[in-house]
Scaffold this motif. Structure first.
Motif, PDB file in Angstrom:
ATOM      1  N   UNK A 298       6.878   0.233   5.831  1.00  0.00           N
ATOM      2  CA  UNK A 298       5.706   0.942   6.334  1.00  0.00           C
ATOM      3  C   UNK A 298       4.802   1.532   5.274  1.00  0.00           C
ATOM      4  N   UNK A 299       5.073   1.301   3.999  1.00  0.00           N
ATOM      5  CA  UNK A 299       4.240   1.873   2.943  1.00  0.00           C
ATOM      6  C   UNK A 299       2.901   1.148   2.849  1.00  0.00           C
ATOM      7  N   UNK A 300       1.872   1.884   2.439  1.00  0.00           N
ATOM      8  CA  UNK A 300       0.550   1.308   2.237  1.00  0.00           C
ATOM      9  C   UNK A 300       0.403   0.824   0.787  1.00  0.00           C
ATOM     10  N   UNK A 301      -0.678   0.048   0.558  1.00  0.00           N
ATOM     11  CA  UNK A 301      -0.949  -0.446  -0.800  1.00  0.00           C
ATOM     12  C   UNK A 301      -1.115   0.705  -1.786  1.00  0.00           C
ATOM     13  N   UNK A 302      -1.771   1.774  -1.338  1.00  0.00           N
ATOM     14  CA  UNK A 302      -2.023   2.911  -2.221  1.00  0.00           C
ATOM     15  C   UNK A 302      -0.715   3.525  -2.705  1.00  0.00           C
ATOM     16  N   UNK A 303       0.289   3.567  -1.835  1.00  0.00           N
ATOM     17  CA  UNK A 303       1.588   4.124  -2.200  1.00  0.00           C
ATOM     18  C   UNK A 303       2.241   3.279  -3.299  1.00  0.00           C
ATOM     19  N   UNK A 304       2.241   1.957  -3.109  1.00  0.00           N
ATOM     20  CA  UNK A 304       2.844   1.057  -4.099  1.00  0.00           C
ATOM     21  C   UNK A 304       2.080   1.114  -5.414  1.00  0.00           C
TER      22      UNK A 304
END
Length: 854
Positions: free
Chosen positions: A763-769
């Motif tokens: 469920x993580x977004x691109x910004x998190x990665x």
């Protein structure tokens, strides 16, 4: 076998090539390069970076040395150069006159010294470097004048030739009068250049030519004056050069240095060789960093090709076939990188004269040197081969079952690893020894460098051990920290290399800041800034009336040290010593008290009890050169008169400041009868220096006033120029370190892809990665820069304290902090940019087609 299969096999055979008895497939190699184009480009850049500085510097040094050697006679204006810091003995000059009278060689004396000259009306005064040549000078080359006239026809008794800078600062023009010593000379032309002064690395003042015939009437050269004495010889028969050289040497004393134009060390050659040597060391360091990048990139390329290699082995290919074909892939990319580095090196070589600017003679022409190119290419390719060897050699252990393992197994430090490391250390040591040409100094340097890297490695490992145990609440930061320990990441090697290269830049900045703060921007309250030298004994009583200041006067007796504790001073060995040496002239003094900034380390007072031999107090810095001890006998030569003294005490300075100090101090009764002068130092507001200098020189023309404030500014400008050149070459090592980061990202590409996909599945977004990857690389940059700053602080403190004698060390914390943060953000930006394609992956597509990404 059907017809189509037979045709395919025939085509394969036709496209198979032989290399040293082994077969490799060109199309297969090309397809591997195109498939891994990112890694291929990175490998080309790493190899080119390892070559470019070495080719540029090797070719530049080779062609410049060839140019200097070609014009050696012009650089020295003669066939034979005779130098001394003392007046030549009558017998020696008679021997030179005999050569002249027998038409064996023409000779010309040339005296040079510093003195203050004045404009008419005594409005302006200036410290200049006076040069007084006899008729016949120069024998080779020419003194170019602004008018274009011949030097020999212009300079005559009663006239002077000046550099334009001297005229500008005095407010004079050609045709005006100039007060020099006791005489008024007419400036008849402007000096543009002279053959035996090809480079103005550092000078206290502009040049002024006067006639040799006017020396006596000027009254500037006395028995105790500081003068550079030279005799230039032009040998009539070139075949007799060595014979004449040996004859002159046989007539010369120990204090006289005799060289041919081939062996004489000009200022340009001495400066050039020393500085190029240092730059070559930075080039070797860049080569090592680029080599680490080569190894990391080759590992990344092979990791991406792991499935292809295991399939080949499953289909029956031998390890020899796999190793050879991938070796050829690396060879082709390495060759491309070498050619790119060669082109870049040759281009950079043409830029170097502009980078050095006025530090090199304008007449010097830099052309491509075949020997320099071959040397640079050889060193770069050899290093590339050594660093690429280990990843390629380990392919022999690749098993077909590896196709079922997606993660790259961690490589153990086996025999091959230590074998390769040993040869890399040997290569590095050989390159340093090659540049130094001194085994002892080379061993010290290599040992120091290895010790430096060992300290950096230990600090890095301790840092990462601490980070591993750290408890972090933030999920983003915790995942970024775990990324540092990702298998195949080579984080420690990356940090060590970056820290080592950054420490050089930090050190330059800190040392420059300390020099600027201590010497340029301000003087300590009590430090003098105006020195008056060459005050004659008969002027000593009247000088305070003109100076109108309460200052201390120091007697100076110039002498040479002949022996220490019965051991004669080896003049040649001492001259070859780096740093201070015992073969130079020393300034002796006499007094009975310690200075305010001195204390006795060993001995009972300055001179102790009376004895049969004259006592002498020695400063600890010169005592360390020859391991002098209390009671040792020292023999001095004072203008041909021997003086034996016994060491009665060893002194040290309690604080380092711009105050006078002396290596050797005698009782007044011992030295006062010897020829001597006085000097004094005063603290004068800068706006009053000109008036005071004019007043003193008007009464005492032979006295020279040295404005230390202006001198240090000139010195600082030179230092900034040189550090700018060092920074330019150091930037290549930083670039190599950044390429290591990029190669590490490629080497762990699959692991990063997996992490990104799993985060997205959860469920993580691109910004998190992106934050995780950016923080990971930021921490690499932050740790590297911080360790580099710590190492630089230790190195800078040692340089400023022990070499530059600056006791008020400034760590430049704010500047260091800014550089640390700046580099951390740069590495974060690079890491993020290289990770953008990973963030675009769709989880479903990646999980369905892992083999395409693995």
């Amino acid at each position: 076998m059907n017809e189509s299969t037979k045709t395919k096999n025939d085509n394969m055979r036709q496209k198979t090539h032989t290399f040293i008895g082994l077969k490799w497939h060109a199309r297969f190699c090309l397809s591997r390069i195109l498939r891994s184009k990112n890694q291929a480009l990175l490998l080309v850049l790493c190899v080119s970076l390892s070559v470019v500085t070495l080719v540029a510097l090797s070719g530049f040094a080779e062609s410049a040395n060839r140019s200097i050697l070609k014009d050696a006679r012009k650089l020295h204006a003669s066939d034979i150069v005779v130098r001394s810091n003392y007046p030549f003995e009558k017998s020696f000059l008679e021997a030179i006159e005999d050569l002249d009278s027998q038409n064996v060689a023409d000779s010309a004396r040339v005296y040079s010294f510093y003195s203050v000259v004045r404009s008419p009306g005594e409005e302006n005064s200036l410290l200049v470097e006076i040069k007084a040549p006899e008729k016949g000078y120069p024998f080779y080359g020419e003194v170019r004048l602004g008018s274009g006239r011949k030097f020999s026809e212009v300079l005559a008794s009663g006239t002077a030739l000046a550099e334009q800078a001297a005229l500008d600062r005095l407010g004079l023009s050609v045709g005006d009068d100039l007060l020099v010593g006791n005489e008024t000379l007419k400036v008849v032309d402007v000096v543009v250049s002279e053959p035996d002064r090809p480079v103005n690395v550092f000078s206290l003042g502009p040049r002024l030519f006067v006639s040799f015939e006017d020396l006596e009437s000027l009254g500037l050269v006395t028995k105790a004056s500081r003068v550079g004495y030279r005799v230039l010889l032009k040998v009539q028969d070139p075949d007799e050069l060595n014979a004449v050289l040996q004859f002159v040497k046989s007539k010369a004393g120990d204090h006289i240095r005799v060289d041919s134009f081939r062996t004489a060390r000009s200022r340009v050659k001495r400066f050039f060789n020393n500085f190029i040597f240092f730059l070559n060391l930075t080039g070797i360091f860049t080569l090592l960093l680029a080599g680490i990048g080569i190894r990391s990139t080759v590992e990344a390329l092979l990791a991406e090709e792991r499935d292809s290699m295991t399939i080949l082995k499953t289909l029956g290919a031998k390890s020899r076939f796999v190793i050879l074909n991938y070796t050829m892939v690396v060879f082709v990319l390495g060759a491309a990188g070498a050619l790119l580095g060669l082109a870049g090196g040759l281009g950079l070589q043409q830029l170097l004269p502009r980078l050095f600017g006025e530090l090199l003679p304008q007449s010097m022409r830099i052309t491509a040197s075949v020997q320099g190119v071959v040397r640079g290419l050889s060193m770069g390719l050899l290093a590339a081969g050594l660093f690429a060897f280990l990843p390629l050699f380990r392919l022999r252990g690749l098993k077909p079952t590896a196709i079922f393992r997606k993660e790259q197994p961690a490589q153990k430090k086996d025999f091959a690893f230590y074998f390769t490391a040993f040869f890399i250390v040997c290569l590095f040591s050989a390159l340093v020894l090659w540049q130094l040409n001194e085994i002892e100094s080379g061993v010290y340097f290599v040992s120091g460098f290895i010790g430096f890297l060992a300290v950096a490695t230990v600090l890095t490992q301790l840092t990462f051990k601490g980070l591993k145990k750290a408890k972090v609440r933030s999920l983003v930061l915790r995942q970024a920290l775990r990324g540092l320990y990702r298998p195949g990441n080579a984080t420690i090697a990356t940090v060590v290399t970056l820290a080592a290269s950054l420490s050089l830049l930090f050190s330059l900045m800190i040392v420059e800041g300390n020099i600027d703060a201590s010497f340029v921007k301000s003087f300590p309250e009590d430090s003098p800034n105006l020195f008056f030298i060459n005050i004659l004994p008969e002027q000593r009583e009247r000088f305070p009336e003109v100076l109108q200041m309460d200052v201390e006067y120091f007697p100076i007796v110039r002498a040479r040290l002949k022996s220490v504790a019965g051991n004669p001073v080896d003049v040649q060995k001492e001259r070859d010593r780096r740093g201070d040496n015992l073969a130079r002239s020393f300034n002796l003094t006499y007094r009975h008290t310690l200075l305010d900034d001195e204390k006795v380390l060993e001995g009972d007072g300055l001179f102790g009890a009376k004895g049969d031999v004259a006592p002498v107090s020695v400063l600890d810095s010169v005592a360390e050169i020859a391991d002098m001890k209390i009671g040792d006998l020292l023999v001095f030569d004072i203008q041909g008169v021997p003086l034996t003294a016994r060491i009665s005490s060893i002194r040290t300075r309690t604080r380092e400041a711009m105050n006078p100090f002396f290596y050797f101090v005698f009782p007044e009764s011992v030295l006062k009868p010897a020829p001597h002068t006085f000097f004094t130092a005063a603290k004068v507001p800068e706006r009053q220096i000109g008036k005071l200098q004019n007043r003193v020189v008007a009464k005492f023309p032979n006295v020279s006033a040295i404005n230390l404030t202006q001198t240090i500014r000139v010195f600082s400008a030179l230092g900034k120029k040189l550090s700018g050149i060092v920074r330019f070459f150091s930037s290549f090592s930083i670039l190599a370190g950044l390429l290591i980061i990029v190669s590490a990202i490629f080497a762990t590409r699959y692991a990063r892809m997996s992490e990104a996909v799993y985060f997205k599945v959860l469920g993580a977004k691109k910004a998190f990665v992106l934050k995780i990857f950016a923080l990971e690389n930021m921490m690499i940059g932050l740790i590297s820069a911080t360790l580099g700053a710590i190492l630089a602080q230790a190195a800078s403190f040692s340089i400023t304290w022990f070499v530059l004698d600056i006791d008020d060390y400034r760590p430049c914390v704010l500047a260091c902090f800014s550089m640390v943060l700046g580099f951390a953000f740069v590495t974060a930006a690079i890491g993020s940019a290289m990770s953008m394609d990973i963030l675009k992956l769709k989880p479903a597509g990646f999980l369905r087609e892992r083999e395409e990404y693995a």
